[in-house]
Design an enzyme around this catalytic site. Structure first.
Site, PDB file in Angstrom:
ATOM      1  N   GLN A 129       8.670 -14.549  21.210  1.00 18.69           N
ATOM      2  CA  GLN A 129       8.287 -15.969  21.341  1.00 18.69           C
ATOM      3  C   GLN A 129       8.923 -16.825  20.241  1.00 18.69           C
ATOM      4  O   GLN A 129       8.280 -17.702  19.660  1.00 18.69           O
ATOM      5  CB  GLN A 129       6.767 -16.104  21.321  1.00 18.69           C
ATOM      6  CG  GLN A 129       6.052 -15.243  22.369  1.00 18.69           C
ATOM      7  CD  GLN A 129       4.558 -15.435  22.344  1.00 18.69           C
ATOM      8  OE1 GLN A 129       4.060 -16.537  22.573  1.00 18.69           O
ATOM      9  NE2 GLN A 129       3.843 -14.374  22.044  1.00 18.69           N
ATOM     10  N   GLU A 161      -4.617  -0.791  -1.307  1.00 19.32           N
ATOM     11  CA  GLU A 161      -5.915  -0.800  -0.626  1.00 19.32           C
ATOM     12  C   GLU A 161      -6.814   0.187  -1.339  1.00 19.32           C
ATOM     13  O   GLU A 161      -6.615   1.409  -1.265  1.00 19.32           O
ATOM     14  CB  GLU A 161      -5.769  -0.423   0.854  1.00 19.32           C
ATOM     15  CG  GLU A 161      -7.107  -0.515   1.601  1.00 19.32           C
ATOM     16  CD  GLU A 161      -6.999  -0.149   3.087  1.00 19.32           C
ATOM     17  OE1 GLU A 161      -5.887  -0.059   3.615  1.00 19.32           O
ATOM     18  OE2 GLU A 161      -8.078   0.050   3.689  1.00 19.32           O
ATOM     19  N   VAL A 183       3.351   0.376   4.168  1.00 16.08           N
ATOM     20  CA  VAL A 183       2.643   1.111   5.226  1.00 16.08           C
ATOM     21  C   VAL A 183       1.230   0.569   5.402  1.00 16.08           C
ATOM     22  O   VAL A 183       0.637   0.064   4.451  1.00 16.08           O
ATOM     23  CB  VAL A 183       2.573   2.624   4.883  1.00 16.08           C
ATOM     24  CG1 VAL A 183       3.966   3.210   4.841  1.00 16.08           C
ATOM     25  CG2 VAL A 183       1.845   2.902   3.572  1.00 16.08           C
ATOM     26  N   THR A 184       0.688   0.732   6.619  1.00 24.55           N
ATOM     27  CA  THR A 184       1.412   1.089   7.813  1.00 24.55           C
ATOM     28  C   THR A 184       1.809  -0.182   8.555  1.00 24.55           C
ATOM     29  O   THR A 184       1.146  -1.213   8.438  1.00 24.55           O
ATOM     30  CB  THR A 184       0.567   1.984   8.764  1.00 24.55           C
ATOM     31  OG1 THR A 184      -0.613   1.269   9.168  1.00 24.55           O
ATOM     32  CG2 THR A 184       0.180   3.270   8.087  1.00 24.55           C
ATOM     33  N   ASP A 209       0.784  -1.245   0.000  1.00 23.66           N
ATOM     34  CA  ASP A 209       0.000   0.000   0.000  1.00 23.66           C
ATOM     35  C   ASP A 209       0.818   1.300   0.000  1.00 23.66           C
ATOM     36  O   ASP A 209       0.478   2.253   0.732  1.00 23.66           O
ATOM     37  CB  ASP A 209      -0.972   0.010   1.192  1.00 23.66           C
ATOM     38  CG  ASP A 209      -1.920  -1.182   1.201  1.00 23.66           C
ATOM     39  OD1 ASP A 209      -1.899  -1.955   0.227  1.00 23.66           O
ATOM     40  OD2 ASP A 209      -2.672  -1.342   2.179  1.00 23.66           O
ATOM     41  N   CYS A 216      -1.789  -2.586   7.824  1.00 24.83           N
ATOM     42  CA  CYS A 216      -1.815  -3.496   6.673  1.00 24.83           C
ATOM     43  C   CYS A 216      -0.594  -4.399   6.578  1.00 24.83           C
ATOM     44  O   CYS A 216      -0.697  -5.535   6.108  1.00 24.83           O
ATOM     45  CB  CYS A 216      -2.025  -2.706   5.390  1.00 24.83           C
ATOM     46  SG  CYS A 216      -3.689  -2.013   5.301  1.00 24.83           S
ATOM     47  N   LYS A 233      -6.702  -4.721  -3.075  1.00 28.20           N
ATOM     48  CA  LYS A 233      -7.299  -5.459  -1.958  1.00 28.20           C
ATOM     49  C   LYS A 233      -8.307  -4.570  -1.241  1.00 28.20           C
ATOM     50  O   LYS A 233      -8.065  -3.374  -1.062  1.00 28.20           O
ATOM     51  CB  LYS A 233      -6.215  -5.955  -0.984  1.00 28.20           C
ATOM     52  CG  LYS A 233      -5.403  -4.851  -0.314  1.00 28.20           C
ATOM     53  CD  LYS A 233      -4.343  -5.467   0.576  1.00 28.20           C
ATOM     54  CE  LYS A 233      -3.506  -4.462   1.320  1.00 28.20           C
ATOM     55  NZ  LYS A 233      -4.206  -3.582   2.248  1.00 28.20           N
TER      56      LYS A 233
HETATM   57  N1  TIU Z   1      -2.504   0.298   4.327  1.00 31.85           N
HETATM   58  C1  TIU Z   1      -2.929   0.504   5.575  1.00 31.85           C
HETATM   59  O1  TIU Z   1      -2.187   0.295   6.524  1.00 31.85           O
HETATM   60  N2  TIU Z   1      -4.218   1.020   5.728  1.00 31.85           N
HETATM   61  C2  TIU Z   1      -4.597   1.794   6.788  1.00 31.85           C
HETATM   62  O2  TIU Z   1      -5.761   2.187   6.875  1.00 31.85           O
HETATM   63  N3  TIU Z   1      -3.631   2.124   7.706  1.00 31.85           N
HETATM   64  C3  TIU Z   1      -3.758   2.977   8.757  1.00 31.85           C
HETATM   65  O3  TIU Z   1      -2.808   3.048   9.556  1.00 31.85           O
HETATM   66  N4  TIU Z   1      -4.840   3.685   8.898  1.00 31.85           N
END
Ligand code: TIU
Length: 231
Positions: free
Chosen positions: A206, A76, A161-162, A28, A166, A133
């Site tokens: 772990q 996304e 990210v993030t 993303d 995701c 996705k």
């Molecule tokens: N790609 C992804 O991490 N989508 C999010 O909505 N991340 C947020 O941190 N909001």
């Protein structure tokens, strides 16, 4: 081309993988998450926290391309009619300008809009997989698992990210499907530095309950030390 066995100095221990059985999954790296006016910013986040991630991801992409790894870019984004967006997701946060609404980068989190595009540094090249996705995880409601299995992939490198949303969700999905996965620590980012750091710790705790973690420099060092396999 002969395959190559690489071993990365990682946490919680060495991460060994074959070049021909490994894919880089870049999660993303879109304008909607990295730039002002996108979905991330509309959620109230400080996108400057992600400064530097795109440049480091670009370096990682260059490393993976030179090694001939399979590369997957996830995105996304929802269909224009939002038929793949659960109402609960759209309602979350109670945003005045939320998913599907017209925003500074076009309709928010909708495929084909300016915000859904990849940032300039991380544009896919021809032959690389672009996977849209609808959720946070890259395996949910996508053909990713089939595509990886058909390509003989057993090991995954995660960036993007993030970190705690995701990237971590996708890595956990991969772990449950039997893929050995490593998160490239300095090629991920979060709006919350403490969440980034804690996610890395959660992954490797772990005995590597979710997988492995290492910085890009460790991958680069592994390449320099690599030995070709006979067949
Ligand atoms: N790609 C992804 O991490 N989508 C999010 O909505 N991340 C947020 O941190 N909001």
């Amino acid at each position: 081309m002969p395959d190559t066995l690489l071993s990365v100095d990682a946490r919680p221990g060495p991460f060994a993988f074959r070049r021909g059985r490994t894919a880089l999954v870049v999660i993303d790296m879109q304008r909607d998450f990295l730039e002002p006016g996108g979905f991330g910013a509309l959620l109230g986040n400080d996108v400057s926290q992600l400064d530097g991630v795109a440049a480091r991801c670009a370096e990682l992409l260059g490393w993976a391309r030179s090694l001939g790894l399979k590369i997957v870019h996830t995105q996304e984004a929802h269909l224009a009619d939002l038929s793949d967006c659960p109402p609960a997701k759209r309602a979350r946060g109670g945003l005045a300008c939320g998913i599907g609404d017209p925003g500074p980068l076009g309709r928010v989190l909708v495929a084909g809009e300016a915000g859904s595009d990849f940032v300039a540094e991380c544009q896919p090249l021809p032959g690389e997989t672009v996977l849209r996705k609808p959720g946070k995880g890259a395996f949910w409601a996508t053909p990713l698992e089939s595509e990886l299995r058909w390509a003989g992939i057993t090991h995954l490198l995660f960036a993007g990210v993030t970190t705690e949303v995701c990237v971590q969700t996708s890595m956990r999905e991969a772990n449950d499907r039997g893929f050995d996965s490593l998160i490239v620590t300095d090629c991920c980012g979060s709006y919350f530095p403490q969440f980034h750091a804690t996610t890395i710790e959660m992954v490797v705790a772990q005995g590597g309950i979710v997988g492995w973690a290492a910085p890009l420099s460790a991958l680069q060092a592994a390449t320099r030390a690599a030995a070709p396999l006979a067949a």
